[in-house]
Scaffold this active site. Sequence first.
Site, PDB file in Angstrom:
ATOM      1  N   LYS A  98       0.829  -1.121   0.207  1.00 52.29           N
ATOM      2  CA  LYS A  98      -0.025   0.006  -0.005  1.00 52.29           C
ATOM      3  C   LYS A  98       0.845   1.177   0.005  1.00 52.29           C
ATOM      4  CE  LYS A  98      -4.166  -1.624   2.178  1.00 52.29           C
ATOM      5  NZ  LYS A  98      -3.942  -3.131   1.978  1.00 52.29           N
ATOM      6  N   ASP A 135      -1.295  -2.192  -3.938  1.00 54.50           N
ATOM      7  CA  ASP A 135      -2.725  -2.233  -3.562  1.00 54.50           C
ATOM      8  C   ASP A 135      -3.308  -0.817  -4.145  1.00 54.50           C
ATOM      9  OD1 ASP A 135      -2.936  -4.984  -2.476  1.00 54.50           O
ATOM     10  OD2 ASP A 135      -2.339  -4.135  -0.568  1.00 54.50           O
ATOM     11  N   GLN A 164     -10.253  -1.435  -8.696  1.00 51.80           N
ATOM     12  CA  GLN A 164     -11.543  -1.695  -7.943  1.00 51.80           C
ATOM     13  C   GLN A 164     -12.723  -1.410  -9.051  1.00 51.80           C
ATOM     14  OE1 GLN A 164     -11.340  -0.090  -3.698  1.00 51.80           O
ATOM     15  NE2 GLN A 164     -10.156   1.111  -4.880  1.00 51.80           N
ATOM     16  N   ARG A 185      -4.615  -6.877 -10.960  1.00 50.69           N
ATOM     17  CA  ARG A 185      -5.570  -7.583  -9.857  1.00 50.69           C
ATOM     18  C   ARG A 185      -6.763  -6.833  -9.819  1.00 50.69           C
ATOM     19  NH1 ARG A 185      -3.486  -6.663  -4.376  1.00 50.69           N
ATOM     20  NH2 ARG A 185      -2.162  -8.546  -4.718  1.00 50.69           N
ATOM     21  N   ALA A 190     -12.898  -2.553  -1.541  1.00 54.73           N
ATOM     22  CA  ALA A 190     -13.432  -2.749  -0.188  1.00 54.73           C
ATOM     23  C   ALA A 190     -13.638  -1.347   0.619  1.00 54.73           C
ATOM     24  CB  ALA A 190     -12.294  -3.460   0.576  1.00 54.73           C
ATOM     25  N   HIS A 228     -14.318 -14.394  -4.502  1.00 53.63           N
ATOM     26  CA  HIS A 228     -14.425 -15.514  -3.983  1.00 53.63           C
ATOM     27  C   HIS A 228     -15.947 -16.139  -4.651  1.00 53.63           C
ATOM     28  CE1 HIS A 228     -12.189 -13.346  -0.978  1.00 53.63           C
ATOM     29  NE2 HIS A 228     -11.684 -14.497  -0.819  1.00 53.63           N
TER      30      HIS A 228
END
Length: 308
Positions: A98, A135, A164, A185, A190, A228
């Site tokens: 981060k 991140d 994101q 990624r 979040a 997930h």
Amino acid sequence: MYRSLLLAVSRGSAVRRAVTGLPVARRVVDRFVAGEHAEDALAVTRRLTSAGLAVTIDHLGEHAADAAAAARTAKAYLVLLDMLAPLGLGERAEASVKLSALGQTLGPDGEAVALGHARQICAAARAAGAAVTLDMEDHTTVDSTLRVLRRLRADFPETGVAIQSRLLRSEADCRDLAREGARVRLVKGAYAEPPSVAHQSRSAVDRAYVRCLRTLMEGNGYPMVATHDDRLIAVAAALAARAGRGRDGYELQMLYGVRPARQRVLAHAGHTVRVYLPYGADWYDYFARRLAERPANLAFFLRSLTSV
């Protein structure tokens, strides 16, 4: 609404003190956090890689309070990577970083400070045969993070970044990164973000995720599918096949402690499954977001409080 409310409540200092002061909280946190020290993270790394999984290791902490704190975080990564190198895990273990923990938000020179620390970490990762993924934090940091990424990739093209799907701008960012051949990624996000910059409903975030994923699969980079959700995993496989990517052309990523049995099943089926493995003493913010993301995580925590 549930998610935003829980995040808001969890930020209160009274809630933080109450949760971190509970002896049982530490035992529950161990489900999601490898431990407080690099040795703990490496012990879990050895266990996960022996089971056929890959890892990305995150030293917990955000928003360094001063330059000394940023330097301490950078040093922690250098120590971790120095310890990782003799294990010879190569691409099976990497680091997640981060930038705010490296000083990104420390005034007008913060971005340069973070870039300097990140360069050191990328060099240490390369020496260990590993890579670094940046991140992504809240929407106010995106432009700065992408600038740092592009500076780093000039010397360390293996450096990746998280994007994101929650953010309205992310489809355009994915197009640019896919064209540049970056490792990306893709996460849902979040952080609680306002409607002016982010999709608000779960269905809108999911649809944006699929659009971003299609762009990444059709591009020149390496998609890292962080979810997930079995529906999105199936979509990822279908989009990869349509784009002519084999299973070595993308990977799946999941959080440590979330659906571990499913992680092993996917790995045994031939997928690269990378586990996001956090460690460190500053676990509270990370833990609060894990509770906010999934009601099942909150239920697990509450059951644990009543079972002692």
